[in-house]
Scaffold this motif. Sequence first.
Motif, PDB file in Angstrom:
ATOM      1  N   PHE A  55       8.334   0.542   4.347  1.00  0.00           N
ATOM      2  CA  PHE A  55       9.991   0.697   3.662  1.00  0.00           C
ATOM      3  C   PHE A  55      10.112   1.881   2.595  1.00  0.00           C
ATOM      4  N   ARG A  56      10.895   2.988   1.961  1.00  0.00           N
ATOM      5  CA  ARG A  56      10.896   3.727   1.419  1.00  0.00           C
ATOM      6  C   ARG A  56      11.380   3.201  -0.299  1.00  0.00           C
ATOM      7  N   THR A  57      10.441   2.842  -1.234  1.00  0.00           N
ATOM      8  CA  THR A  57      10.067   2.844  -2.209  1.00  0.00           C
ATOM      9  C   THR A  57       9.254   3.346  -2.883  1.00  0.00           C
ATOM     10  N   THR A  58       8.697   2.863  -4.394  1.00  0.00           N
ATOM     11  CA  THR A  58       7.640   3.628  -4.896  1.00  0.00           C
ATOM     12  C   THR A  58       6.562   1.872  -5.246  1.00  0.00           C
ATOM     13  N   LEU A  59       5.235   1.741  -5.136  1.00  0.00           N
ATOM     14  CA  LEU A  59       4.434   0.582  -5.528  1.00  0.00           C
ATOM     15  C   LEU A  59       5.141   0.634  -7.089  1.00  0.00           C
ATOM     16  N   ARG A  60       5.568   1.783  -8.350  1.00  0.00           N
ATOM     17  CA  ARG A  60       6.157   1.428  -9.432  1.00  0.00           C
ATOM     18  C   ARG A  60       7.262   0.582  -9.730  1.00  0.00           C
ATOM     19  N   MET A  61       7.628   1.219  -8.581  1.00  0.00           N
ATOM     20  CA  MET A  61       9.098  -0.004  -8.810  1.00  0.00           C
ATOM     21  C   MET A  61       8.532  -1.101  -8.555  1.00  0.00           C
ATOM     22  N   LEU A  62       7.906  -1.534  -6.815  1.00  0.00           N
ATOM     23  CA  LEU A  62       7.561  -2.926  -6.834  1.00  0.00           C
ATOM     24  C   LEU A  62       6.690  -3.391  -7.659  1.00  0.00           C
ATOM     25  N   GLU A  63       6.017  -2.561  -8.555  1.00  0.00           N
ATOM     26  CA  GLU A  63       4.830  -3.252 -10.066  1.00  0.00           C
ATOM     27  C   GLU A  63       6.309  -4.170 -10.709  1.00  0.00           C
ATOM     28  N   GLU A  64       6.809  -2.980 -11.302  1.00  0.00           N
ATOM     29  CA  GLU A  64       8.080  -3.763 -12.739  1.00  0.00           C
ATOM     30  C   GLU A  64       8.578  -4.654 -12.192  1.00  0.00           C
ATOM     31  N   GLU A  65       8.624  -5.007 -10.347  1.00  0.00           N
ATOM     32  CA  GLU A  65       9.993  -6.340 -10.438  1.00  0.00           C
ATOM     33  C   GLU A  65       8.964  -7.516 -10.550  1.00  0.00           C
ATOM     34  N   LEU A  66       7.417  -7.021  -9.761  1.00  0.00           N
ATOM     35  CA  LEU A  66       6.324  -8.598  -9.308  1.00  0.00           C
ATOM     36  C   LEU A  66       5.085  -8.431  -9.995  1.00  0.00           C
ATOM     37  N   MET A  67       5.270  -7.459 -11.409  1.00  0.00           N
ATOM     38  CA  MET A  67       4.555  -8.242 -11.988  1.00  0.00           C
ATOM     39  C   MET A  67       4.375  -9.370 -12.885  1.00  0.00           C
ATOM     40  N   ASN A  68       5.483  -9.993 -12.894  1.00  0.00           N
ATOM     41  CA  ASN A  68       5.434 -11.222 -13.511  1.00  0.00           C
ATOM     42  C   ASN A  68       5.593 -12.452 -12.036  1.00  0.00           C
ATOM     43  N   LYS A  69       5.162 -12.284 -11.171  1.00  0.00           N
ATOM     44  CA  LYS A  69       5.945 -13.418 -10.031  1.00  0.00           C
ATOM     45  C   LYS A  69       4.349 -13.247  -9.355  1.00  0.00           C
ATOM     46  N   GLY A  70       3.004 -12.659 -10.052  1.00  0.00           N
ATOM     47  CA  GLY A  70       1.201 -13.051  -9.630  1.00  0.00           C
ATOM     48  C   GLY A  70       1.187 -11.088  -8.920  1.00  0.00           C
ATOM     49  N   PHE A  71       1.321 -10.351  -9.053  1.00  0.00           N
ATOM     50  CA  PHE A  71       0.612  -9.301  -8.179  1.00  0.00           C
ATOM     51  C   PHE A  71       0.170  -8.314  -9.450  1.00  0.00           C
ATOM     52  N   ILE A  72      -0.676  -7.993  -9.390  1.00  0.00           N
ATOM     53  CA  ILE A  72      -1.649  -6.546  -9.308  1.00  0.00           C
ATOM     54  C   ILE A  72      -1.412  -5.054  -9.278  1.00  0.00           C
ATOM     55  N   ARG A  73      -1.713  -4.242 -10.552  1.00  0.00           N
ATOM     56  CA  ARG A  73      -1.752  -3.033  -9.377  1.00  0.00           C
ATOM     57  C   ARG A  73      -3.529  -2.887  -9.718  1.00  0.00           C
ATOM     58  N   ILE A  74      -4.211  -2.948  -8.546  1.00  0.00           N
ATOM     59  CA  ILE A  74      -5.427  -2.932  -8.570  1.00  0.00           C
ATOM     60  C   ILE A  74      -5.671  -1.328  -8.624  1.00  0.00           C
ATOM     61  N   HIS A  75      -4.733  -1.042  -8.390  1.00  0.00           N
ATOM     62  CA  HIS A  75      -5.457   0.585  -7.846  1.00  0.00           C
ATOM     63  C   HIS A  75      -4.271   1.546  -7.943  1.00  0.00           C
ATOM     64  N   LYS A  76      -4.265   3.420  -7.234  1.00  0.00           N
ATOM     65  CA  LYS A  76      -2.813   3.722  -7.654  1.00  0.00           C
ATOM     66  C   LYS A  76      -2.298   3.391  -6.082  1.00  0.00           C
TER      67      LYS A  76
ATOM     68  N   GLU B 188       1.040  -1.169   0.045  1.00  0.00           N
ATOM     69  CA  GLU B 188      -0.141   0.237   0.032  1.00  0.00           C
ATOM     70  C   GLU B 188       1.244   1.455  -0.033  1.00  0.00           C
ATOM     71  N   ALA B 189       0.361   2.329  -1.010  1.00  0.00           N
ATOM     72  CA  ALA B 189       1.264   3.161  -0.744  1.00  0.00           C
ATOM     73  C   ALA B 189       1.202   4.632   0.357  1.00  0.00           C
ATOM     74  N   ASP B 190       2.349   4.862   1.243  1.00  0.00           N
ATOM     75  CA  ASP B 190       2.187   5.847   2.041  1.00  0.00           C
ATOM     76  C   ASP B 190       2.893   6.919   1.855  1.00  0.00           C
ATOM     77  N   SER B 191       2.867   8.235   1.236  1.00  0.00           N
ATOM     78  CA  SER B 191       3.050   8.880   1.418  1.00  0.00           C
ATOM     79  C   SER B 191       4.431   8.452   0.242  1.00  0.00           C
ATOM     80  N   ASN B 192       5.446   8.490   0.772  1.00  0.00           N
ATOM     81  CA  ASN B 192       6.919   8.874   0.166  1.00  0.00           C
ATOM     82  C   ASN B 192       7.317   7.329   0.578  1.00  0.00           C
TER      83      ASN B 192
END
Length: 103
Positions: free
Chosen positions: A38-59, A21-25
């Motif tokens: 921890f400090r990162t972005t959902l975009r970075m995680l999405e790129e790493e995990l999109m082929n591992k069964g994760f899906i972005r359901i909301h911003k 879940e996104a939580d500010s920064n």
Amino acid sequence: MSNCYNISYIRLNIDDLIYFEADSNYVKLVTSKEVYRFRTTLRMLEEELMNKGFIRIHKGFLVNQIFVHTIRAADVELTNGVLLPISRTNKEEVRKQLLRYMR
């Protein structure tokens, strides 16, 4: 005066990761036993995990599909009972991907 850094590394099994879940920064990682922040972005995680069964359901949410129990018009219910919103703009695509996975 020296700079202090508090850096921890934790190894987690990908099948234990329920959602992010996104939580500010920062990003909150929810598992069945713990919540990590921890400090990162959902975009970075999405790129790493999109082929591992994760899906972005909301911003603000990236979900491990194995924990999706029910898909509704505006949200998903996870196996732990948590309800998370589905993006209105990508609702149909998200629902198609989740249904494809659940079959």
